[in-house]
Enzyme design. Structure first.
Site, mmCIF file in Angstrom:
data_model
loop_
_atom_site.group_PDB
_atom_site.id
_atom_site.type_symbol
_atom_site.label_atom_id
_atom_site.label_comp_id
_atom_site.label_asym_id
_atom_site.label_seq_id
_atom_site.Cartn_x
_atom_site.Cartn_y
_atom_site.Cartn_z
ATOM 1 N N ALA A 69 0.837 -1.176 0.086
ATOM 2 C CA ALA A 69 0.088 0.139 0.056
ATOM 3 C C ALA A 69 0.903 1.232 0.008
ATOM 4 O O ALA A 69 0.518 2.154 0.760
ATOM 5 C CB ALA A 69 -1.050 -0.081 1.344
ATOM 6 N N CYS A 70 2.081 1.067 -1.029
ATOM 7 C CA CYS A 70 2.836 2.326 -0.893
ATOM 8 C C CYS A 70 2.682 2.954 -2.192
ATOM 9 O O CYS A 70 2.303 2.675 -3.280
ATOM 10 C CB CYS A 70 4.198 1.748 -0.712
ATOM 11 S SG CYS A 70 5.677 2.785 -0.824
ATOM 12 N N GLY A 71 3.124 4.436 -2.392
ATOM 13 C CA GLY A 71 3.170 4.817 -3.706
ATOM 14 C C GLY A 71 3.956 4.363 -4.673
ATOM 15 O O GLY A 71 3.948 4.401 -5.787
ATOM 16 N N THR A 123 4.472 0.958 -4.639
ATOM 17 C CA THR A 123 4.170 -0.327 -5.145
ATOM 18 C C THR A 123 3.778 -0.866 -6.620
ATOM 19 O O THR A 123 4.205 -2.099 -6.869
ATOM 20 C CB THR A 123 2.589 -0.538 -4.436
ATOM 21 O OG1 THR A 123 2.821 -0.360 -2.864
ATOM 22 C CG2 THR A 123 2.306 -1.970 -4.544
#
Length: 158
Positions: free
Chosen positions: A35-37, A39
């Site tokens: 759930a990371c920018g 990803t």
């Protein structure tokens, strides 16, 4: 310990995997999060795996929840997310810490071999370590470094 091959880690399935299993390969070791920018880099990582895997290359993914709690899922949920959304075929390992007292020994070693601009600590998800066929850490790359931009470096080590 003198090389990455002296370590082991648990796979997402719970299997103890000695990194010696990857001896003689060029490796790109990455701390990941779902759930990371960053990803979407899973796509580029999988493309590298597909392009170079048969030449002795592998990406090794290590999920980590230390940055913005961006990897909250269980091992089964992580495996499903990576497979469903990015078709990940490269080895993924159980969630670990990369910084602090509970940091996985592999990451303590990697950080000791190649520090970052602001010291050895990992600053965010998708920090990448490139390892040559002899297990030597060749370079460290920031999360903003795209997997695709590492192709020439990987090719030079194959």
């Amino acid at each position: 310990m003198s090389s990455i091959y002296d370590f082991s880690a648990k796979s997402l399935a719970g299997e103890d995997v000695p990194l010696r299993r990857f001896e003689g390969q060029v490796l790109l070791i990455v701390n990941t999060a779902s759930a990371c920018g960053f990803t979407p880099q899973y796509k580029g990582l999988e493309e590298l795996q597909q392009k170079y895997g048969d030449r002795g290359f592998s990406v090794l993914g290590f999920p980590c929840n230390q940055f913005g709690a961006q990897e909250k899922g269980s091992e089964a949920e992580i495996a499903q997310f990576c497979s469903r959304n990015y078709g990940v075929t490269f080895p993924m390992f159980s969630k670990i810490d990369v910084n602090g007292a509970q940091a996985h020994p592999l990451y303590a070693y990697l950080k000791g071999e190649k520090g970052g601009l602001l010291g050895s600590a990992i600053k965010w998800n998708f920090t990448k370590f490139l390892v040559d066929r002899s297990g030597r850490v060749v370079s460290r790359h920031a999360p903003t470094t795209t997997p695709e931009s590492l192709a020439k470096d990987i090719e030079s080590l194959l």
